[in-house]
Design a protein around this motif. Structure first.
Motif, PDB file in Angstrom:
ATOM      1  N   VAL A   1       0.500   2.896 -28.769  1.00 54.22           N
ATOM      2  CA  VAL A   1       0.798   4.375 -28.252  1.00 54.22           C
ATOM      3  C   VAL A   1      -0.732   4.933 -27.901  1.00 54.22           C
ATOM      4  O   VAL A   1      -1.640   5.303 -28.821  1.00 54.22           O
ATOM      5  N   LEU A   2      -0.877   5.389 -26.514  1.00 53.61           N
ATOM      6  CA  LEU A   2      -2.325   5.972 -26.172  1.00 53.61           C
ATOM      7  C   LEU A   2      -2.556   7.305 -26.448  1.00 53.61           C
ATOM      8  O   LEU A   2      -3.849   7.634 -26.633  1.00 53.61           O
ATOM      9  N   SER A   3      -1.652   8.205 -26.833  1.00 57.65           N
ATOM     10  CA  SER A   3      -1.842   9.541 -27.162  1.00 57.65           C
ATOM     11  C   SER A   3      -2.204   9.578 -28.849  1.00 57.65           C
ATOM     12  O   SER A   3      -2.372  10.758 -28.982  1.00 57.65           O
ATOM     13  N   ARG A   4      -2.321   8.438 -29.252  1.00 57.10           N
ATOM     14  CA  ARG A   4      -2.529   8.457 -30.846  1.00 57.10           C
ATOM     15  C   ARG A   4      -3.829   9.338 -31.086  1.00 57.10           C
ATOM     16  O   ARG A   4      -4.959   8.989 -30.529  1.00 57.10           O
ATOM     17  N   GLY A   5      -3.921  10.371 -31.955  1.00 56.61           N
ATOM     18  CA  GLY A   5      -5.212  10.906 -32.182  1.00 56.61           C
ATOM     19  C   GLY A   5      -5.228  12.378 -31.668  1.00 56.61           C
ATOM     20  O   GLY A   5      -6.070  12.924 -31.753  1.00 56.61           O
ATOM     21  N   ILE A   6      -4.365  12.334 -30.483  1.00 56.48           N
ATOM     22  CA  ILE A   6      -4.517  13.839 -29.833  1.00 56.48           C
ATOM     23  C   ILE A   6      -3.757  14.991 -30.471  1.00 56.48           C
ATOM     24  O   ILE A   6      -2.526  14.367 -31.050  1.00 56.48           O
ATOM     25  N   GLU A   7      -4.119  16.186 -30.634  1.00 57.38           N
ATOM     26  CA  GLU A   7      -3.526  17.310 -31.247  1.00 57.38           C
ATOM     27  C   GLU A   7      -2.344  17.639 -30.065  1.00 57.38           C
ATOM     28  O   GLU A   7      -2.705  18.226 -29.161  1.00 57.38           O
ATOM     29  N   PRO A   8      -1.172  17.348 -30.322  1.00 60.78           N
ATOM     30  CA  PRO A   8      -0.136  17.739 -29.065  1.00 60.78           C
ATOM     31  C   PRO A   8      -0.022  19.470 -28.962  1.00 60.78           C
ATOM     32  O   PRO A   8       0.153  20.005 -30.024  1.00 60.78           O
ATOM     33  N   LEU A   9       0.311  19.676 -27.811  1.00 61.77           N
ATOM     34  CA  LEU A   9       0.819  21.236 -27.740  1.00 61.77           C
ATOM     35  C   LEU A   9       2.304  21.076 -27.446  1.00 61.77           C
ATOM     36  O   LEU A   9       2.853  20.232 -27.098  1.00 61.77           O
ATOM     37  N   ALA A  10       2.876  21.972 -27.882  1.00 56.38           N
ATOM     38  CA  ALA A  10       4.215  22.343 -27.777  1.00 56.38           C
ATOM     39  C   ALA A  10       4.630  22.597 -26.242  1.00 56.38           C
ATOM     40  O   ALA A  10       3.788  23.204 -25.399  1.00 56.38           O
ATOM     41  N   ILE A  11       5.976  22.202 -25.798  1.00 52.05           N
ATOM     42  CA  ILE A  11       6.497  22.670 -24.644  1.00 52.05           C
ATOM     43  C   ILE A  11       6.442  24.150 -24.716  1.00 52.05           C
ATOM     44  O   ILE A  11       7.106  24.602 -25.329  1.00 52.05           O
ATOM     45  N   GLY A  12       5.810  24.814 -23.632  1.00 44.71           N
ATOM     46  CA  GLY A  12       6.050  26.569 -23.642  1.00 44.71           C
ATOM     47  C   GLY A  12       4.628  26.750 -24.551  1.00 44.71           C
ATOM     48  O   GLY A  12       4.646  28.170 -24.521  1.00 44.71           O
ATOM     49  N   GLY A  13       3.860  26.040 -24.881  1.00 39.57           N
ATOM     50  CA  GLY A  13       2.494  26.577 -25.526  1.00 39.57           C
ATOM     51  C   GLY A  13       2.746  26.460 -27.173  1.00 39.57           C
ATOM     52  O   GLY A  13       3.781  26.280 -27.659  1.00 39.57           O
ATOM     53  N   GLY A  14       1.494  26.859 -27.694  1.00 43.43           N
ATOM     54  CA  GLY A  14       1.541  26.745 -29.191  1.00 43.43           C
ATOM     55  C   GLY A  14       1.186  25.382 -29.630  1.00 43.43           C
ATOM     56  O   GLY A  14       1.050  24.347 -29.103  1.00 43.43           O
ATOM     57  N   SER A  15       1.831  25.258 -31.091  1.00 45.51           N
ATOM     58  CA  SER A  15       1.658  23.907 -31.766  1.00 45.51           C
ATOM     59  C   SER A  15       2.859  22.944 -31.312  1.00 45.51           C
ATOM     60  O   SER A  15       3.731  23.402 -30.801  1.00 45.51           O
ATOM     61  N   ALA A  16       2.773  21.802 -31.666  1.00 45.58           N
ATOM     62  CA  ALA A  16       3.767  20.891 -30.982  1.00 45.58           C
ATOM     63  C   ALA A  16       5.214  20.982 -31.749  1.00 45.58           C
ATOM     64  O   ALA A  16       6.241  21.164 -31.183  1.00 45.58           O
ATOM     65  N   GLY A  17       5.288  21.127 -32.804  1.00 46.08           N
ATOM     66  CA  GLY A  17       6.533  21.283 -33.467  1.00 46.08           C
ATOM     67  C   GLY A  17       7.338  20.015 -33.230  1.00 46.08           C
ATOM     68  O   GLY A  17       6.940  18.926 -33.422  1.00 46.08           O
ATOM     69  N   ASN A  18       8.608  20.173 -32.917  1.00 44.56           N
ATOM     70  CA  ASN A  18       9.489  18.922 -32.637  1.00 44.56           C
ATOM     71  C   ASN A  18       9.444  18.581 -31.012  1.00 44.56           C
ATOM     72  O   ASN A  18      10.118  17.821 -30.707  1.00 44.56           O
ATOM     73  N   MET A  19       8.791  19.504 -30.282  1.00 46.22           N
ATOM     74  CA  MET A  19       8.865  19.240 -28.849  1.00 46.22           C
ATOM     75  C   MET A  19       7.444  19.089 -28.353  1.00 46.22           C
ATOM     76  O   MET A  19       7.028  20.046 -27.629  1.00 46.22           O
ATOM     77  N   PRO A  20       6.903  18.066 -28.257  1.00 41.35           N
ATOM     78  CA  PRO A  20       5.451  18.030 -27.635  1.00 41.35           C
ATOM     79  C   PRO A  20       5.456  17.902 -26.263  1.00 41.35           C
ATOM     80  O   PRO A  20       6.405  17.535 -25.841  1.00 41.35           O
ATOM     81  N   ASN A  21       4.532  18.601 -25.690  1.00 44.42           N
ATOM     82  CA  ASN A  21       4.445  18.325 -24.235  1.00 44.42           C
ATOM     83  C   ASN A  21       3.604  16.958 -24.108  1.00 44.42           C
ATOM     84  O   ASN A  21       2.487  16.681 -24.567  1.00 44.42           O
ATOM     85  N   PRO A  22       4.135  16.067 -23.001  1.00 47.76           N
ATOM     86  CA  PRO A  22       3.677  14.514 -23.136  1.00 47.76           C
ATOM     87  C   PRO A  22       2.462  14.402 -22.394  1.00 47.76           C
ATOM     88  O   PRO A  22       1.987  13.359 -22.487  1.00 47.76           O
ATOM     89  N   HIS A  23       2.153  15.541 -21.608  1.00 52.26           N
ATOM     90  CA  HIS A  23       1.346  15.259 -20.354  1.00 52.26           C
ATOM     91  C   HIS A  23      -0.289  15.396 -20.798  1.00 52.26           C
ATOM     92  O   HIS A  23      -0.851  15.997 -20.183  1.00 52.26           O
ATOM     93  N   ALA A  24      -0.455  14.761 -21.736  1.00 51.22           N
ATOM     94  CA  ALA A  24      -1.805  14.835 -22.697  1.00 51.22           C
ATOM     95  C   ALA A  24      -3.224  14.260 -21.796  1.00 51.22           C
ATOM     96  O   ALA A  24      -4.106  14.777 -21.884  1.00 51.22           O
ATOM     97  N   TRP A  25      -2.627  13.202 -20.818  1.00 52.33           N
ATOM     98  CA  TRP A  25      -3.650  12.631 -20.035  1.00 52.33           C
ATOM     99  C   TRP A  25      -4.463  13.680 -18.877  1.00 52.33           C
ATOM    100  O   TRP A  25      -5.277  13.239 -18.286  1.00 52.33           O
ATOM    101  N   MET A  26      -3.534  14.767 -18.585  1.00 53.59           N
ATOM    102  CA  MET A  26      -3.962  15.651 -17.859  1.00 53.59           C
ATOM    103  C   MET A  26      -5.200  16.466 -18.157  1.00 53.59           C
ATOM    104  O   MET A  26      -5.927  16.969 -17.337  1.00 53.59           O
ATOM    105  N   SER A  27      -5.389  16.235 -19.435  1.00 55.56           N
ATOM    106  CA  SER A  27      -6.836  16.919 -19.886  1.00 55.56           C
ATOM    107  C   SER A  27      -7.599  15.854 -19.904  1.00 55.56           C
ATOM    108  O   SER A  27      -7.528  14.685 -20.511  1.00 55.56           O
ATOM    109  N   PRO A  28      -8.928  15.867 -19.351  1.00 50.97           N
ATOM    110  CA  PRO A  28     -10.145  14.915 -19.279  1.00 50.97           C
ATOM    111  C   PRO A  28     -10.524  14.478 -20.524  1.00 50.97           C
ATOM    112  O   PRO A  28     -10.905  13.490 -20.889  1.00 50.97           O
ATOM    113  N   SER A  29     -10.590  15.504 -21.615  1.00 47.00           N
ATOM    114  CA  SER A  29     -10.995  15.203 -23.001  1.00 47.00           C
ATOM    115  C   SER A  29     -10.049  14.672 -23.416  1.00 47.00           C
ATOM    116  O   SER A  29     -10.396  13.403 -24.215  1.00 47.00           O
TER     117      SER A  29
END
Length: 307
Positions: free
Chosen positions: A112-140
């Motif tokens: 899983v390539l997103s391992r180690g990334i702090e996910p954002l929730a869909i709609g903002g804030g912390s991820a909770g049970n609904m993470p926004n999956p588009h982490a690769w859109m951040s160059p960092s």
């Protein structure tokens, strides 16, 4: 900014150099058929992985350019490819809802390539049970993807770990350079106009990293149609903030966003790429091209004259 064609030429030169550097570890009589096969879920991470792998590994995406990733249905041919793969790379964060059924058919290691990334929730804030999956859109975040790929490939072919690490370092430097340029240009946009309005809420990580706020017609599910309420909310937001331009993504219809344009007088800033690269003759055949294309459109659109 350089013309897009020059960027693509430069990217090809750098990629070629990376491949040649990796070739130093290959014997001249090594056959392509002897290379390991790495399968990825979609084109964006396939391109990132190929830049790390160089010619040492054959990398292939399950989903082809232009296809929508969220609701994809694997074909029997996809299943056959998975069964013969040496390694399978996925994004994670709930992006590939179809992937569990697919992975049951292969014994290949799964990373899983997103391992180690702090996910954002869909709609903002912390991820909770609904993470926004588009982490690769951040160059960092993408640089963490690179690190995870380096580890995965090094585990697969330990004798070439140093090649993968060197390729990864070069590639991360390219990603970071694009990121820094984008941030510098965002600063030149009036603060009130630093709003990214899109069809899908796929830019939360990018917006956070470069100092943009965001507004969208729907959260993540690309099959969801915009509702009258969501369209009205975006129209009000665009009018209140006098947002110069709005955007939509390549894998969804821009019909609802064109309604926003008609109601507000905002400019349609163009098509952004998120879930898929284009074909080789299109505007974003690589991940680096995608980053540049999106940043150019966003900056040009948001620098538009006040309405």
């Amino acid at each position: 900014m350089f013309p897009a064609t020059r960027f693509r030429f430069m990217a090809c030169v750098v990629l070629t150099c990376s491949f040649l550097a990796a070739c130093g570890g290959l014997s001249q009589d090594t056959k392509a058929s002897e290379r390991k096969t790495v399968l990825t879920t979609f084109t964006v991470i396939a391109d990132i992985a190929q830049n790390v792998a160089g010619p040492l590994v054959h990398v292939e995406a399950i989903i082809k350019p232009g296809a929508e990733v969220h609701g994809y249905e694997p074909t029997p041919r996809d299943i056959a490819k998975g069964a013969s793969a040496d390694l399978v790379l996925e994004n994670g964060l709930g992006l590939e809802a179809w992937f569990l059924k697919f992975i049951e058919q292969t014994e290949a290691p799964r990373v899983v390539l997103s391992r180690g990334i702090e996910p954002l929730a869909i709609g903002g804030g912390s991820a909770g049970n609904m993470p926004n999956p588009h982490a690769w859109m951040s160059p960092s975040n993408a640089q963490l993807y690179v690190d995870n790929i380096v580890v995965a490939l090094s585990n697969l072919i330990p004798e070439h770990a140093s090649d993968f690490a060197a390729n990864g370092d070069r590639y991360k430097a390219e990603i970071q350079a694009i990121h820094e340029d984008f941030k510098e240009q965002i600063v030149e946009i009036p603060p009130a106009h630093r709003v990214l309005v899109s069809c899908e809420g796929a830019f939360s990580y990018l917006a956070r990293d470069v100092g943009l706020s965001e507004k969208y017609l729907w959260a993540v599910n690309a099959e969801q149609q915009a509702t009258p309420q969501s369209i009205s909310s975006v129209i009000n937001h665009v009018e209140t903030n006098k947002v110069p331009a709005v955007f939509c993504e390549s894998t969804v219809s821009d019909k609802a966003m064109q309604q926003v344009v008609a109601e507000t007088g905002a400019h349609f800033g163009g098509t952004l790429y998120v879930d898929s690269l284009s074909t080789p003759d299109g505007p974003v055949p690589t991940y680096l091209d995608m980053l540049r294309h999106n940043s150019d459109l966003i900056v040009t659109g948001l620098k538009g004259n006040s309405r």
